[in-house]
Design an enzyme around this catalytic site. Structure first.
Site, PDB file in Angstrom:
ATOM      1  N   HIS A  47       0.874  -1.222  -0.152  1.00 42.41           N
ATOM      2  CA  HIS A  47      -0.086  -0.066  -0.062  1.00 42.41           C
ATOM      3  C   HIS A  47       0.967   1.283  -0.033  1.00 42.41           C
ATOM      4  O   HIS A  47       1.419   1.753   1.076  1.00 42.41           O
ATOM      5  CB  HIS A  47      -0.845  -0.138   1.230  1.00 42.41           C
ATOM      6  CG  HIS A  47      -1.860  -1.220   1.273  1.00 42.41           C
ATOM      7  ND1 HIS A  47      -1.153  -2.577   1.615  1.00 42.41           N
ATOM      8  CD2 HIS A  47      -3.096  -1.345   1.047  1.00 42.41           C
ATOM      9  CE1 HIS A  47      -2.446  -3.266   1.517  1.00 42.41           C
ATOM     10  NE2 HIS A  47      -3.467  -2.853   1.247  1.00 42.41           N
ATOM     11  N   ASP A 176      -9.486   5.924   7.907  1.00 46.61           N
ATOM     12  CA  ASP A 176     -10.954   5.844   8.001  1.00 46.61           C
ATOM     13  C   ASP A 176     -11.270   4.441   8.402  1.00 46.61           C
ATOM     14  O   ASP A 176     -12.218   4.319   9.358  1.00 46.61           O
ATOM     15  CB  ASP A 176     -11.418   5.834   6.433  1.00 46.61           C
ATOM     16  CG  ASP A 176     -11.148   7.425   6.017  1.00 46.61           C
ATOM     17  OD1 ASP A 176     -11.608   8.468   6.836  1.00 46.61           O
ATOM     18  OD2 ASP A 176     -10.523   7.433   4.921  1.00 46.61           O
ATOM     19  N   HIS A 282      -4.439   3.040  -3.523  1.00 44.45           N
ATOM     20  CA  HIS A 282      -4.498   2.582  -1.974  1.00 44.45           C
ATOM     21  C   HIS A 282      -3.744   1.228  -1.851  1.00 44.45           C
ATOM     22  O   HIS A 282      -3.098   1.193  -0.820  1.00 44.45           O
ATOM     23  CB  HIS A 282      -6.244   2.507  -1.787  1.00 44.45           C
ATOM     24  CG  HIS A 282      -6.178   1.856  -0.179  1.00 44.45           C
ATOM     25  ND1 HIS A 282      -5.960   0.528   0.193  1.00 44.45           N
ATOM     26  CD2 HIS A 282      -6.922   2.562   0.657  1.00 44.45           C
ATOM     27  CE1 HIS A 282      -6.275   0.483   1.479  1.00 44.45           C
ATOM     28  NE2 HIS A 282      -6.855   1.836   1.828  1.00 44.45           N
ATOM     29  N   ARG A 377     -15.302 -19.632  39.984  1.00 40.22           N
ATOM     30  CA  ARG A 377     -15.447 -17.974  39.898  1.00 40.22           C
ATOM     31  C   ARG A 377     -15.071 -17.554  41.260  1.00 40.22           C
ATOM     32  O   ARG A 377     -14.164 -16.410  41.330  1.00 40.22           O
ATOM     33  CB  ARG A 377     -16.346 -17.720  39.213  1.00 40.22           C
ATOM     34  CG  ARG A 377     -17.779 -17.766  40.267  1.00 40.22           C
ATOM     35  CD  ARG A 377     -18.889 -16.977  39.518  1.00 40.22           C
ATOM     36  NE  ARG A 377     -20.021 -17.248  40.275  1.00 40.22           N
ATOM     37  CZ  ARG A 377     -21.228 -16.571  40.278  1.00 40.22           C
ATOM     38  NH1 ARG A 377     -21.336 -15.487  39.721  1.00 40.22           N
ATOM     39  NH2 ARG A 377     -22.393 -17.060  40.769  1.00 40.22           N
ATOM     40  N   GLU A 431     -16.162  -5.282  25.397  1.00 39.76           N
ATOM     41  CA  GLU A 431     -15.150  -6.517  25.344  1.00 39.76           C
ATOM     42  C   GLU A 431     -13.917  -6.431  24.392  1.00 39.76           C
ATOM     43  O   GLU A 431     -12.943  -6.848  24.735  1.00 39.76           O
ATOM     44  CB  GLU A 431     -15.876  -7.841  25.494  1.00 39.76           C
ATOM     45  CG  GLU A 431     -16.412  -8.264  26.373  1.00 39.76           C
ATOM     46  CD  GLU A 431     -17.889  -7.877  26.706  1.00 39.76           C
ATOM     47  OE1 GLU A 431     -18.492  -8.533  27.501  1.00 39.76           O
ATOM     48  OE2 GLU A 431     -18.160  -7.104  26.019  1.00 39.76           O
ATOM     49  N   ASP A 489     -29.439 -18.741  32.372  1.00 39.05           N
ATOM     50  CA  ASP A 489     -29.119 -17.385  31.146  1.00 39.05           C
ATOM     51  C   ASP A 489     -29.243 -18.173  29.834  1.00 39.05           C
ATOM     52  O   ASP A 489     -29.469 -17.183  28.743  1.00 39.05           O
ATOM     53  CB  ASP A 489     -27.714 -16.834  31.250  1.00 39.05           C
ATOM     54  CG  ASP A 489     -27.748 -15.588  32.202  1.00 39.05           C
ATOM     55  OD1 ASP A 489     -29.110 -15.219  32.582  1.00 39.05           O
ATOM     56  OD2 ASP A 489     -26.620 -15.209  32.985  1.00 39.05           O
ATOM     57  N   HIS A 493     -25.850 -17.356  26.234  1.00 37.49           N
ATOM     58  CA  HIS A 493     -24.567 -17.004  27.172  1.00 37.49           C
ATOM     59  C   HIS A 493     -23.846 -18.376  27.434  1.00 37.49           C
ATOM     60  O   HIS A 493     -22.689 -18.254  27.843  1.00 37.49           O
ATOM     61  CB  HIS A 493     -25.059 -16.554  28.644  1.00 37.49           C
ATOM     62  CG  HIS A 493     -25.577 -15.114  28.452  1.00 37.49           C
ATOM     63  ND1 HIS A 493     -26.374 -14.451  27.494  1.00 37.49           N
ATOM     64  CD2 HIS A 493     -25.226 -14.145  29.368  1.00 37.49           C
ATOM     65  CE1 HIS A 493     -26.631 -13.297  27.847  1.00 37.49           C
ATOM     66  NE2 HIS A 493     -25.904 -12.929  28.996  1.00 37.49           N
TER      67      HIS A 493
END
Length: 693
Positions: A47, A176, A282, A377, A431, A489, A493
């Site tokens: 490029h 961009d 480009h 957890r 995230e 859930d 999930h």
């Protein structure tokens, strides 16, 4: 507020150019343009357009504003440069060569070739002076936010009156495409909230993307968007020819210390080419004819290639010498700092050398089967907080899930604009940016970052996680709610494919501990793994502490948890399913079927063990059945039959969900019994290729 440095904005191909700046400056700028164009032309790939348009910006940054020492690319207080639009890397390689880094003209001539240090997009593991691996658009600007966070925190942690050890800036160029990718918005929003005044971004506003003019798909007011994020914005309407305006913009940005700055620099893609200002320049070489004409236009001999005029080389040589002096002065300051603050200096040097303290494991818990069953957890939270007390380099946070994934650091408060010494980062529901920011923090050095969300949403930050592996960055991906066991859930999930995905990624280690001891061992492995990411997977539901579990054996990847002599079958399981396999083994034992139980917290690590050890664990000739509440892809390497997920999950209490999909002790025992009772030809039909030792 935004302000403009206004100049004529007529299309440059149709006007006489009026330049500001000295003849030497333009000789340097046009050297950059021709070097980049020659680099792409020689490779017949790449490029050239963006490098030719960005040459004035790059020259000003590297010749006037950035502080660096090319003889020591790792100097900790260097300014960081990130090329977020990494396809323009011919620009970065040209700058590294001119600035005196170990990037030669021969390296430029081998651009995009096998074995070169000038690959098709910047890679931090290949090229001296490249801070982060970029190419996937938007990653670089998010990395830059992480670099700026690290600098801000390190300054708050170590600077003292009279000793401003850490005061570097992060400069990032983006295009961009970076703005269009959602990750940049996530990262910019957080950067504005945190008031990262050490971050200066320059937008290559050339109005061209691969498809054509950006107006085909991109008409938003970027400045207003960034102002809404809390950024300081500056317009430079002629960044092709007016380096006085560019210089003033960068100087203005440096003076704004309470928020990040975005300089919107109007450039012309392929400046000097017959195809300038169009998408044709480009992503393809100029071609011999156009390149020759461009060189003539820029004051170079069209018959010569890879030319660095003597006066340009001498000018950049002086800048390189100044950089060496900058570091020498900094080291003298550090010697005085050491005398005034010996304990701080020793800690600084330990972390700069990527060394762990001798007692970093002190206080880590051990568990026995008599201890209460707890979700991993919760266990991870306990272990993380012990380690954070011992290792001040641990920083990180969660994507607005702290009450669920239990990631807060009890030894510290939040990292915020008013409290930059805090170690817990509130990433918000971002995230994708979170993972890339973690990469930036790791790239800065001095830190062990962790980022956390539900395991299913590793998919939201997967592009960044993949780059963690490619870049060899130690980022800890703390993933809770790691299976269908999260229950109510439901399938939106419940991760089904994430374990196979993370295990498939080279240079990434996935760890799924079965209980407290394995949770400790998983964190130890992740911390000791200095050059690569780890994905740590933890349950929402409670699991028992198992007889035979071992923190130390996690490093082996898999080990014999419980055994019977002359076993008939081997049950290999991970995470919460190990205790289910133990239950199944008891049922099978009552029926005269002897089962060995293998806990496999990390198949990645098990793959790395010697063949003799793997044969010791998985006895050749004995049927192996894997048990994991996840997709079965990848298990055929080690198991003859997989008890796993071949569909999405379901919403309901964890016990009901596990029972629906066959994950109870009795159900696993029944599946094993059925498989063992099948004719041999049917059993072997389940496995195309058995585990290869």
């Amino acid at each position: 507020m935004s302000h403009s440095i206004e100049h004529t904005d007529t299309h440059v191909a149709k006007r006489a150019r009026t330049r500001s700046g000295s003849d030497l400056e333009w000789r340097c700028i046009n050297t950059i343009r021709t070097l980049a164009a020659d680099t792409v032309q020689r490779a017949n790939s790449g490029h050239p357009g963006a490098p030719m348009g960005l040459a004035p910006t790059a020259h000003l940054l590297w010749a006037e504003f950035m502080r660096y020492n090319p003889t020591n690319p790792a100097w900790i207080n260097r300014d960081r440069f990130v090329l977020s639009n990494g396809h323009a890397c011919a620009l970065q390689y040209s700058m590294l060569h001119l600035a005196g880094y170990q990037v030669t003209l021969e390296d430029l001539k081998h651009f995009r070739q096998i074995g070169s240090i000038t690959p098709g997009h910047p890679e931090n593991t290949h090229t001296p002076g490249v801070e982060v691996t970029t190419g996937p658009l938007g990653q670089g600007i998010a990395n830059a936010v992480g670099l700026a966070i690290a600098q801000t925190h390190l300054a708050a942690e170590f600077n003292r009156p009279g000793f401003e050890l850490i005061n570097n800036h992060t400069y990032v160029i983006l295009g961009d495409g970076c703005h269009m990718e959602g990750i940049s918005g996530e990262a910019a929003s957080l950067a504005g909230h945190l008031g990262l005044g050490n971050l200066i971004a320059i937008y290559d506003d050339n109005k061209i993307s691969i498809d054509g003019e950006t107006e085909l798909a991109f008409t938003e007011d970027v400045a207003k968007r960034f102002e809404a994020y809390g950024w300081h914005t500056i317009h430079v309407s002629d960044a092709d020819d007016d380096i006085v305006a560019l210089r003033a913009a960068i100087e203005s940005a440096k003076k704004v210390t309470d928020r990040p700055s975005l300089i919107l620099a109007r450039t012309t893609i392929g400046y000097g080419s017959e195809k300038e200002g169009t998408e044709k320049v480009h992503g393809a070489p100029l071609g011999d004819k156009d390149l020759a004409a461009a060189k003539t236009r820029l004051g170079f001999d069209p018959a010569q290639s890879f030319v660095v005029p003597a006066e340009v080389a001498a000018h950049y040589g002086q800048i390189a010498a100044q950089g060496q002096q900058l570091e020498a002065d900094w080291r003298a300051q550090f010697d005085a700092y050491r005398a005034a603050h010996p304990a701080l200096a020793a800690e600084f040097e330990r972390r700069a050398n990527n060394e762990l303290p001798a007692d970093w494991k002190k206080g880590l818990p051990t568990f026995t089967p008599k201890d209460k069953a707890v979700a991993t957890r919760q266990l991870h939270s306990d272990v993380l907080n012990v380690l954070a007390n011992n290792l001040p380099e641990i920083v990180g946070g969660s994507a607005d899930l702290a009450p669920s994934n239990l990631t807060e650091l009890k030894c510290s408060h939040d990292f915020q604009k008013a409290t930059p010494e805090g170690r817990y980062i509130r990433f918000g529901v971002r995230e994708h940016a979170m993972g890339a920011i973690g990469n930036g923090i790791a790239a800065y050095g001095m830190y062990i970052p962790y980022v956390a969300t539900f395991f299913n949403f590793l998919s939201y930050c997967w592009p960044a996680a993949r780059l963690s592996a490619l870049s060899h960055f130690r980022v800890l991906y703390v993933m809770t709610h790691d299976s269908i066991g999260l229950g109510e859930d439901g399938p939106t999930h419940q991760p089904i494919e994430m374990l196979p995905l993370s295990r498939a990624c080279p240079d990434m280690v996935t760890l799924r501990p079965a209980d407290g001891n394995e949770t400790v061992g998983s964190y130890v492995v992740a911390i000791e793994r200095k050059h690569g990411p780890a994905v740590l997977c933890f349950t929402r539901h409670a699991v028992p502490h198992l007889e035979g579990s071992s923190a130390e054996k996690v490093a082996l990847g898999a080990y014999v948890l419980q055994d019977q002599a002359n076993h008939d079958v081997i049950l290999i399981a991970t995470g919460s399913e190990v205790s289910i396999a133990v239950e199944a083994a008891r049922t099978l034992a009552n029926e005269g079927i002897k089962a060995r139980i293998v806990s496999a917290p990390s198949l990645d690590l098990f793959d790395q063990q010697p063949a003799a050890y793997r044969c010791e664990v998985l006895t050749p000739g004995v049927t192996v059945v894997s048990v994991e509440a996840s997709g079965v892809t990848g298990w055929t390497r080690y198991s003859h039959f997989s008890i796993g997920m071949r569909s999405f999950g379901a919403s309901g209490p964890v016990k009901d969900v596990f029972a629906k999909f066959g994950f109870t002790g009795d159900q696993v025992a029944a599946s094993v019994r059925t498989f063992l009772g099948a004719p041999a030809e049917r059993r072997h039909a389940h496995l195309a290729v058995h585990y290869d030792y």
